[in-house]
Design an enzyme around this catalytic site. Structure first.
Site, PDB file in Angstrom:
ATOM      1  N   CYS A  75       0.836  -1.195   0.000  1.00 44.29           N
ATOM      2  CA  CYS A  75       0.000   0.000   0.000  1.00 44.29           C
ATOM      3  C   CYS A  75       0.876   1.251   0.000  1.00 44.29           C
ATOM      4  CB  CYS A  75      -0.900  -0.005   1.238  1.00 44.29           C
ATOM      5  SG  CYS A  75      -1.854   1.513   1.446  1.00 44.29           S
ATOM      6  N   CYS A  95       0.201   3.391   3.529  1.00 50.42           N
ATOM      7  CA  CYS A  95       0.659   3.019   4.874  1.00 50.42           C
ATOM      8  C   CYS A  95       1.751   1.959   4.883  1.00 50.42           C
ATOM      9  CB  CYS A  95      -0.528   2.543   5.718  1.00 50.42           C
ATOM     10  SG  CYS A  95      -1.169   0.921   5.237  1.00 50.42           S
ATOM     11  N   CYS A 109      -6.325  -2.783   1.326  1.00 49.47           N
ATOM     12  CA  CYS A 109      -5.135  -2.691   2.156  1.00 49.47           C
ATOM     13  C   CYS A 109      -5.403  -3.358   3.496  1.00 49.47           C
ATOM     14  CB  CYS A 109      -4.749  -1.224   2.360  1.00 49.47           C
ATOM     15  SG  CYS A 109      -3.356  -1.015   3.516  1.00 49.47           S
ATOM     16  N   CYS A 132      -4.982  -0.074   6.296  1.00 49.93           N
ATOM     17  CA  CYS A 132      -5.667   1.225   6.297  1.00 49.93           C
ATOM     18  C   CYS A 132      -6.938   1.102   5.453  1.00 49.93           C
ATOM     19  CB  CYS A 132      -4.737   2.319   5.759  1.00 49.93           C
ATOM     20  SG  CYS A 132      -4.462   2.293   3.973  1.00 49.93           S
ATOM     21  N   ASP A 176      18.838  -1.324 -19.330  1.00 50.73           N
ATOM     22  CA  ASP A 176      18.851  -2.434 -18.371  1.00 50.73           C
ATOM     23  C   ASP A 176      17.862  -3.502 -18.819  1.00 50.73           C
ATOM     24  OD1 ASP A 176      18.853  -4.120 -16.219  1.00 50.73           O
ATOM     25  OD2 ASP A 176      18.051  -2.673 -14.793  1.00 50.73           O
TER      26      ASP A 176
END
Length: 415
Positions: A204, A207, A220, A223, A339
Site C-alpha cells: 500500500c 501506509c 489494504c 488502512c 537495463d
C-alpha cells in the site's frame, strides 16, 4: 493568440511539414521544439479554448488515445498526437498542425503529466495504470504515483477517469490528508478492465501494509484504502456503462486488454457528452496503431507485430498472440532503456509448446531467460532468417521499442 505565439505556431507547422517532405520523420518533435523555443508558453496558448482530454499511464496510452479520438470524433474534429510523440514538444506540434479544432485528445508520457496538466488545463484526464518501466532511468512506481497525486491536487476542477483495479492509480487520485483535513481532490469516474499484472502493487502506498486480493477485489490490510466501485465495467466482449446498459464492443484490435482500452475511451468520451451508443461504432474503425497489431503478408507468412516494452505489456502480448510460431526481439538502446534485468520479471512459460525464435541486440540475454524458464528456442541473426525458418501461415512477432521499429522498417523496405 499573442503575435509571438502566432509566429511560433506558424514556424512549428512549417518545420513539421519540411521534416515530412524531406523524409526525416513525421515532424511531430522538431516542429514543437522550434515553436517552444520561440514562445515557451506556446502549448498553453494553443490549448486555450479547446476541450482537452489527456491520456496517461505506463501501458496502453497510444491505443487508448486513438480509440478516444475516434469516440470524441462524434462531436467534431479532434486534434491528437497520433504518432505517439507524447511529450510537450509533440503536444505543441499536434495542436499547431491541427488548427482551431474544438477538441483535443493527447497521449501524455506519465513523467510529463504534471507539466502538461499545468499548460493545458484539460477537461478530463484518464489514468490507465502504473507499473515498472525502464527503471535504469525512470522513477520507481510509487514515486510516479506521488507525482500524479501532487499534480492533481493543484487541479481539483479536472474530471478524472481512473482505473479502479490498480491500487497505485487509486492512491494517486485520492486526496491527501493535511493537518487532519482532506485536501480537495478531483471528481473521479472509475473504470474496471481487469488487471493481470500485480507485481508492482503488493504494498500500500499510503501506509506500507500489504495489499490483499480476492478475485477482482483488493484492499489494504492496514488502512481504509480499497478498490472503489467502478462506474464502467468490461463484461464479456462489451462494456457496462454507469446506467447499467451493456454495449457490445467490436474491434479490429486483438486481446481483452483492448476491450479495456475501449471502455476507457467510452468513459472519457462520456465526459464530453458523447453517448456510448453513438461512440461504440466509431471504435471498430481503429486498426493498426503506429504499426502495432499490423498484419503483413510476406513469403506466404501472415506476420503480426505486437509491441511489448515492460513486464506488464509482455504479459498482455502473450494473451494476444495466437498459438503459432513466435519471434521475440529485444534491444537495449536508449529508447528501450539500457537495463534488461526486467526480462526476469516476465513469465515466458505461455510460449512452451510453440516454435520460438529470438533475435535482436540483446538476444543472448533473452536466451538466458528462456533457458531458466524452460522454453526451447532458436536464435536467428536477422528478421529475414526468422521468416525463412517458420512454415507458411501465422508468425507472431513480439518486440520492444527499437526492435519493433527495426522490423517495421524491414517490412516497409520489402513491401
Amino acid at each position: 493568440m499573442p503575435l509571438r505565439a502566432k509566429v511560433a505556431s506558424s514556424v512549428s507547422r512549417t518545420a513539421g511539414a519540411l521534416s515530412r517532405a524531406a523524409g526525416r520523420g513525421d515532424g511531430s518533435v522538431i516542429g514543437g521544439w522550434l515553436g517552444l523555443k520561440i514562445d515557451p508558453d506556446l502549448l498553453a496558448h494553443l490549448a486555450a479554448g479547446r476541450a482537452i482530454a489527456l491520456i496517461s499511464g505506463t501501458n496502453g496510452k497510444t491505443t487508448t488515445t486513438r480509440l478516444t479520438t475516434a469516440a470524441v470524433g462524434v462531436l467534431g474534429p479532434v486534434a491528437t498526437n497520433s504518432f505517439g510523440a507524447n511529450m510537450p514538444t509533440g503536444h505543441t506540434s499536434a495542436l499547431a498542425k491541427a488548427g482551431n479544432t474544438p477538441y483535443a485528445v493527447l497521449e501524455v508520457d506519465e513523467h510529463y503529466l504534471s507539466q502538461v496538466l499545468d499548460a493545458t488545463n484539460p477537461h478530463v484526464v484518464a489514468l490507465l495504470n502504473l507499473s515498472r518501466d525502464q527503471l535504469d532511468r525512470a522513477k520507481e512506481v510509487a514515486m510516479m504515483a506521488q507525482l500524479w497525486r501532487s499534480a492533481l491536487v493543484r487541479h481539483p476542477q479536472v474530471r478524472v477517469v481512473a482505473n479502479a483495479d490498480d491500487p497505485m492509480v487509486v492512491w494517486s487520485v485520492t486526496p491527501p490528508v493535511v493537518q487532519g483535513q482532506y485536501v480537495q481532490g478531483p471528481q473521479v469516474t472509475w473504470f474496471s478492465a481487469g488487471q493481470r499484472w500485480h507485481d508492482d502493487s503488493w504494498v500500500c502506498p499510503e501506509c506500507g501494509s500489504t495489499i490483499q486480493r480476492n478475485g477482482e477485489q483488493w484492499w489494504c490490510s492496514g488502512c481504509p484504502m480499497r478498490r472503489p466501485q467502478p462506474h464502467w465495467v468490461v463484461e464479456d466482449d462489451g462494456v457496462l456503462d454507469p446506467g447499467g446498459a451493456w454495449h457490445k464492443v467490436t474491434l479490429q484490435l486483438p486481446g481483452r486488454v483492448n476491450i479495456g482500452n475501449a471502455a476507457t475511451a467510452l468513459a472519457v468520451a462520456a465526459e464530453f457528452g458523447v453517448r456510448p451508443v453513438d461512440a461504440v461504432y466509431r471504435l471498430r474503425d481503429v486498426a493498426s496503431i503506429a504499426g502495432r497489431y499490423a498484419q503483413v503478408q510476406r513469403d506466404g507468412r501472415n506476420i503480426r507485430l505486437l509491441l511489448a516494452k515492460n513486464p506488464a505489456s509482455w504479459l498482455e502480448a502473450f494473451d494476444m498472440a495466437d498459438e503459432a510460431p513466435t519471434l521475440l526481439s529485444i534491444n537495449a538502446r536508449d529508447p528501450d532503456g539500457l537495463d534488461t534485468s526486467w526480462l526476469f520479471d516476465v513469465d515466458f512459460s505461455p510460449l512452451r509448446g510453440r516454435q520460438v525464435l529470438i533475435t535482436g541486440d540483446r538476444a543472448y540475454d533473452l536466451a538466458v531467460r528462456l533457458t531458466v524458464n524452460d522454453v526451447p528456442f532458436q536464435h536467428v541473426r536477422t528478421f529475414a532468417a526468422a521468416v525463412a525458418e517458420v512454415p507458411p501461415g501465422r508468425l507472431e512477432v513480439i518486440a520492444n521499442y527499437t526492435a519493433f521499429q527495426d522490423i517495421r522498417a524491414e517490412l516497409d523496405r520489402v513491401n
